[in-house]
Design an enzyme around this catalytic site. Sequence first.
Site, PDB file in Angstrom:
ATOM      1  N   ASP A 139      -2.293  -4.771  -2.573  1.00 13.09           N
ATOM      2  CA  ASP A 139      -2.418  -3.756  -3.616  1.00 13.09           C
ATOM      3  C   ASP A 139      -2.680  -2.378  -3.000  1.00 13.09           C
ATOM      4  O   ASP A 139      -3.493  -2.248  -2.081  1.00 13.09           O
ATOM      5  CB  ASP A 139      -3.599  -4.152  -4.518  1.00 13.09           C
ATOM      6  N   GLU A 145       2.254  -3.027  -1.405  1.00 15.16           N
ATOM      7  CA  GLU A 145       2.550  -2.163  -2.547  1.00 15.16           C
ATOM      8  C   GLU A 145       2.279  -0.733  -2.089  1.00 15.16           C
ATOM      9  O   GLU A 145       1.161  -0.231  -2.181  1.00 15.16           O
ATOM     10  CB  GLU A 145       1.673  -2.514  -3.759  1.00 15.16           C
TER      11      GLU A 145
HETATM   12  C1  NOJ Z   1      -1.455  -1.607  -8.469  1.00 15.17           C
HETATM   13  C2  NOJ Z   1      -1.420  -2.750  -9.418  1.00 15.17           C
HETATM   14  O1  NOJ Z   1      -0.119  -3.263  -9.445  1.00 15.17           O
HETATM   15  C3  NOJ Z   1      -1.866  -2.216 -10.744  1.00 15.17           C
HETATM   16  O2  NOJ Z   1      -1.633  -3.119 -11.779  1.00 15.17           O
HETATM   17  C4  NOJ Z   1      -3.318  -1.828 -10.631  1.00 15.17           C
HETATM   18  O3  NOJ Z   1      -3.733  -1.229 -11.838  1.00 15.17           O
HETATM   19  C5  NOJ Z   1      -3.526  -0.837  -9.487  1.00 15.17           C
HETATM   20  N1  NOJ Z   1      -2.815  -1.200  -8.303  1.00 15.17           N
HETATM   21  C6  NOJ Z   1      -4.984  -0.718  -9.132  1.00 15.17           C
HETATM   22  O4  NOJ Z   1      -5.416  -1.888  -8.492  1.00 15.17           O
END
Ligand code: NOJ
Length: 494
Positions: free
Chosen positions: A200, A246
């Site tokens: 993440d 991500e």
């Molecule tokens: C990316 C995640 O995909 C999202 O859903 C989340 O709100 C944020 N990161 C914060 O963790």
Amino acid sequence: MADPWWRDAVVYEIYVRSFQDSNGDGIGDLAGIHARLPYLKRLGVDAIWLTPFYPSPMHDAGYDVADYCDVDPRFGRLEDFDALLADAHALGLRVFVDVVPNHTSIEHPWFRAAVADPSAPERELYLFRPGRADGSPPNDWQSVFGGSAWTRDETSGEFYLHLFDSSQPDLDWRNPVVHERFRDILRFWLDRGVDGFRIDVAHALYKDAAMRDGKENAWDQDEVFGVWEEWRGVLDEYGDRSFVGEVFLYDMDRVARYVGPTRLQQAFNFSIAKMPFDAEAFRAKVTRSLELFERDGTSPTWVLSNHDLIRHATRFGGGEAGRRRALAATAFLIALPGSAYLFQEEELGLEQSDVPPEARQDPIWFRTGEAGRDGCRTPMPWSANGDGHGFTTGKPWLPFDDQAAALAVDKQDGVAGSTLEAYRELLRRRRELVPGLGREVAWLDAPDGCLAFRRTAADGRSLVVATNFTAEPRTLPQPVVTLDPETTVWHLEG
Ligand code: NOJ
Ligand code: CA
């Protein structure tokens, strides 16, 4: 040497809360996913990615983690995870889990200790700073979810940083203890047998050390690569496991810095998810992705939808046309070298739901009054019938809309021409045809508004993939292939 499994995988994102409820509480869970593994096997994906199922107060749908090494009772127990993993492996499915290193939940014991006593060592795990002389926050950084990225801790009067919701305090990655804790977390899941991690917010762990104003100082600092090199070292001790980061930057040249033989194996390329349904846009983005990511140690990722984005059938115009375009786009990208990340329910042709304000749960909605992301997170409609549509026997945590009856799995199963059968066929053909092909993508002459490329195998056999992005029929000249409006054709040669 054979390519590692992750290099050309089809990974299916399971939004755990919304896939299958097994106990009637209206919330999807691990046992529910376990029971649906045969569906995923039949769909033909190579791997699944599970969104966070860790103990959490759920202010941000589990991306606010209160314990990284356990399962939230809403989703089951560790034994359920182990059983799911074992059966997924028995079916030949790999499993990615989510790891959330940028921030914890305010309910994590570290943060609780940090606010309870400002002299506690846990305080140093987070980013507490005094406000400015006028009482305003330390700098001008804004939360991704709206409003200031700083919240005042009433006890000490200091502010803590949170790039997301105030319930998600950011960790201080300049503190070596944070590194140590996360190495242990990775090992905990690797020892259980996970095949990889989706990381993440992989771009945001380091902020400008001096915390200068300006959003460019809030993330994407080169120091973060040290973490990915360290994590890669841990991962590589376990054999062929993988990371996908991500890296939420739309500039793919910057994303490319995150991957490589000693960094992450892959990173999501969100620039792809921003493309309009347009031949020129696809050609430009795909070409650049291949230049940047199709190299040793990494490969491109093709991402059109996920739990943070507007579903691509909707982005591409919605209705029948949106569904047709969405399928055409997937059928085009999935034939390229690299990994495709599918999001649950796209195989049903689902569009963004219009979740009524009183049912919304996304912190973006609460912080800004904007609709937020609930519309792509509605539960999976397994059955056209019943209030719970086969997802739950209770009240689903987010409501279904009319699409559930129209697009449910049991309405499409075995029905020629349905989106579900089209996905199954597409993935079947991909497994059959793509693995032997060379990685080089040769663009072919194509009529206006169309794209075509060829990939050739060592034995001379080749696959031509052609997409007509226009609303009129077109014909590819060489090889001659008739292209219906807004469709992709896979044409075999040799
Ligand atoms: C990316 C995640 O995909 C999202 O859903 C989340 O709100 C944020 N990161 C914060 O963790
Ligand atoms: Ca449940």
